[in-house]
Design an enzyme around this catalytic site. Structure first.
Site, PDB file in Angstrom:
ATOM      1  N   ASP A  58       2.969  23.602  21.749  1.00  0.00           N
ATOM      2  CA  ASP A  58       2.387  23.552  23.084  1.00  0.00           C
ATOM      3  C   ASP A  58       2.815  22.259  23.780  1.00  0.00           C
ATOM      4  O   ASP A  58       2.870  21.187  23.161  1.00  0.00           O
ATOM      5  CB  ASP A  58       0.869  23.637  22.997  1.00  0.00           C
ATOM      6  CG  ASP A  58       0.401  24.990  22.466  1.00  0.00           C
ATOM      7  OD1 ASP A  58       1.245  25.884  22.302  1.00  0.00           O
ATOM      8  OD2 ASP A  58      -0.809  25.144  22.206  1.00  0.00           O
ATOM      9  N   HIS A  66       0.517  17.409  24.792  1.00  0.00           N
ATOM     10  CA  HIS A  66      -0.521  18.436  24.711  1.00  0.00           C
ATOM     11  C   HIS A  66      -1.864  17.723  24.560  1.00  0.00           C
ATOM     12  O   HIS A  66      -1.930  16.488  24.557  1.00  0.00           O
ATOM     13  CB  HIS A  66      -0.225  19.365  23.525  1.00  0.00           C
ATOM     14  CG  HIS A  66      -1.081  20.585  23.465  1.00  0.00           C
ATOM     15  ND1 HIS A  66      -1.344  21.379  24.559  1.00  0.00           N
ATOM     16  CD2 HIS A  66      -1.752  21.165  22.422  1.00  0.00           C
ATOM     17  CE1 HIS A  66      -2.122  22.380  24.195  1.00  0.00           C
ATOM     18  NE2 HIS A  66      -2.384  22.272  22.908  1.00  0.00           N
ATOM     19  N   HIS A 126       1.371  21.704  15.569  1.00  0.00           N
ATOM     20  CA  HIS A 126       0.189  20.892  15.852  1.00  0.00           C
ATOM     21  C   HIS A 126      -1.038  21.538  15.206  1.00  0.00           C
ATOM     22  O   HIS A 126      -0.943  22.608  14.598  1.00  0.00           O
ATOM     23  CB  HIS A 126      -0.010  20.675  17.349  1.00  0.00           C
ATOM     24  CG  HIS A 126      -0.244  21.915  18.159  1.00  0.00           C
ATOM     25  ND1 HIS A 126       0.731  22.867  18.375  1.00  0.00           N
ATOM     26  CD2 HIS A 126      -1.349  22.350  18.824  1.00  0.00           C
ATOM     27  CE1 HIS A 126       0.238  23.836  19.131  1.00  0.00           C
ATOM     28  NE2 HIS A 126      -1.027  23.551  19.406  1.00  0.00           N
ATOM     29  N   HIS A 164      -3.921  22.893  16.240  1.00  0.00           N
ATOM     30  CA  HIS A 164      -4.770  23.951  16.792  1.00  0.00           C
ATOM     31  C   HIS A 164      -4.676  25.231  15.951  1.00  0.00           C
ATOM     32  O   HIS A 164      -3.611  25.614  15.469  1.00  0.00           O
ATOM     33  CB  HIS A 164      -4.396  24.232  18.246  1.00  0.00           C
ATOM     34  CG  HIS A 164      -4.919  23.194  19.184  1.00  0.00           C
ATOM     35  ND1 HIS A 164      -4.365  22.930  20.417  1.00  0.00           N
ATOM     36  CD2 HIS A 164      -5.975  22.335  19.060  1.00  0.00           C
ATOM     37  CE1 HIS A 164      -5.049  21.964  21.009  1.00  0.00           C
ATOM     38  NE2 HIS A 164      -6.030  21.593  20.212  1.00  0.00           N
ATOM     39  N   ASP A 175      -4.698  28.443  16.426  1.00  0.00           N
ATOM     40  CA  ASP A 175      -3.816  29.576  16.700  1.00  0.00           C
ATOM     41  C   ASP A 175      -2.389  29.314  16.239  1.00  0.00           C
ATOM     42  O   ASP A 175      -1.538  30.203  16.317  1.00  0.00           O
ATOM     43  CB  ASP A 175      -3.852  29.955  18.188  1.00  0.00           C
ATOM     44  CG  ASP A 175      -3.440  28.811  19.109  1.00  0.00           C
ATOM     45  OD1 ASP A 175      -3.820  27.659  18.842  1.00  0.00           O
ATOM     46  OD2 ASP A 175      -2.748  29.083  20.122  1.00  0.00           O
ATOM     47  N   HIS A 176      -2.140  28.119  15.716  1.00  0.00           N
ATOM     48  CA  HIS A 176      -0.818  27.775  15.194  1.00  0.00           C
ATOM     49  C   HIS A 176      -0.814  27.541  13.683  1.00  0.00           C
ATOM     50  O   HIS A 176       0.263  27.352  13.101  1.00  0.00           O
ATOM     51  CB  HIS A 176      -0.278  26.532  15.900  1.00  0.00           C
ATOM     52  CG  HIS A 176      -0.018  26.743  17.354  1.00  0.00           C
ATOM     53  ND1 HIS A 176       1.242  26.928  17.881  1.00  0.00           N
ATOM     54  CD2 HIS A 176      -0.874  26.824  18.412  1.00  0.00           C
ATOM     55  CE1 HIS A 176       1.161  27.105  19.190  1.00  0.00           C
ATOM     56  NE2 HIS A 176      -0.112  27.047  19.537  1.00  0.00           N
TER      57      HIS A 176
END
Length: 324
Positions: free
Chosen positions: A209, A139, A62, A64, A66-67
């Site tokens: 997530d 999510h 996805h 975000h 941090d990914h």
């Protein structure tokens, strides 16, 4: 198949954990695949035996940061390492322009082809050894899990069929065993027609997530390992009063137990969980909560740890050589 965890923290890195990245490694031990690429992933790779030259595909769950914030740097470093093979990249369509612009404005010229695929439109991706499919999760933004299925693992020759079809033993059998087609008496003999799996294919599911583990019910059957986030414990979630679209260890464990999944790996832990048992909350709280609801093989992932899914279906930690 092996799993090596390059980042196990949620949202932001800690001194002990980087942000999300998980390597899925073929049974051969060489070719591998990356699920998510948080900032600093390329630095984590320097502490493993994995080579970007052997990386076959990257899958982003996805949008975000941090990914995915580690993608431009990893791609640029792969180019500087001398990689020349094309690289497959499956990621949300919204990130395609960002990847291209990041490389363009930084004057990064890749010496290999980059094949971008829209995650939302890619139900299946495959090569001769693996098929990767997607499952939609829940999510704050669209998020997916990736289902890795082995294709014809450890193929062996179908001796009975070879003999029945009059194909003589010798070099022809050797070529077919290596996956090469041969000719005999003007006939073209395809290797795949005479090879069969030596064992059942294994399935590993690596999730983005997700606050609703039940969405994995459609892919749970036959799953040998489930890798799922456990950002919170129930007690912490009750105090914060919002899940931010994440799961608790208890919720994931209850699902895995009901689905009969033999190996459960929890990751993506909130930075509030300390390794020091004298401080609260502690990462042991996550373990104890999961163990109360799950009777299979439970692993709490830690950065750089490598695990092997053995022939008997058990997930065991293996020592991995560091640094190239």
């Amino acid at each position: 198949m092996d799993l090596q965890f390059l980042g196990t923290s949620a949202g932001a890195p800690t001194k002990a954990r980087n942000v999300s990245a998980t390597a899925v490694i073929e049974a051969s031990g060489k070719n591998w695949y990356l699920v998510d690429c948080g900032e600093g992933t390329q630095h984590q790779l320097l502490r493993t035996s994995l080579s970007v030259r052997d990386l076959r595909a990257i899958f982003i769950t996805h949008v975000h940061g941090d990914h995915c914030f580690g993608l431009p740097g990893l791609l640029a470093s792969a180019g500087m390492s001398g990689r020349s093979e094309p690289l497959e990249l499956v990621l949300p369509a919204a990130l395609h322009a960002w990847v291209r612009q990041s490389l363009a404005v930084s004057d990064s010229h890749l010496p290999f082809e980059l094949h971008l695929h829209a995650l939302e439109a890619t139900e299946r991706w495959s090569n001769p050894t693996l098929e990767v499919s997607t499952v939609a999760l829940s999510h704050r933004v669209p998020s997916y899990g990736y289902v890795f299925d082995e294709i014809s693992p450890g193929p062996r020759l179908d001796i009975e069929r070879l003999e029945a079809d009059g194909i003589p033993r010798g070099p022809l059998w050797g070529a077919l065993a290596q996956g090469r087609s041969v000719q005999i008496d003007g006939r073209n003999i395809e290797a795949n027609d005479y090879r069969c799996p030596s064992r059942p294919g294994r399935r590993i599911v690596v999730c983005g997530d997700n606050d609703c583990p039940q969405l994995l019910a459609s892919v749970a059957q036959g799953t040998d390992v489930l890798v799922h986030e456990a950002t919170f414990t129930e007690s912490v979630l009750e105090r914060s009063q919002t899940s931010y679209g994440h799961s608790t260890a208890a919720a994931v464990a209850r699902f895995a137990e009901a689905a009969g999944i033999p190996n459960l790996v929890l990751t993506h832990f909130s930075a509030r969980y300390q390794n020091n048992p004298q401080r609260s909350p502690c990462i042991d709280d996550v373990r104890h909560e999961a163990q109360a609801h799950y009777s299979g093989r439970l692993v709490l992932a830690a950065d750089l740890q490598r695990y092997r899914l053995g022939r008997e279906g058990g997930l065991e930690r293996v020592e991995s050589s560091a640094g190239r």
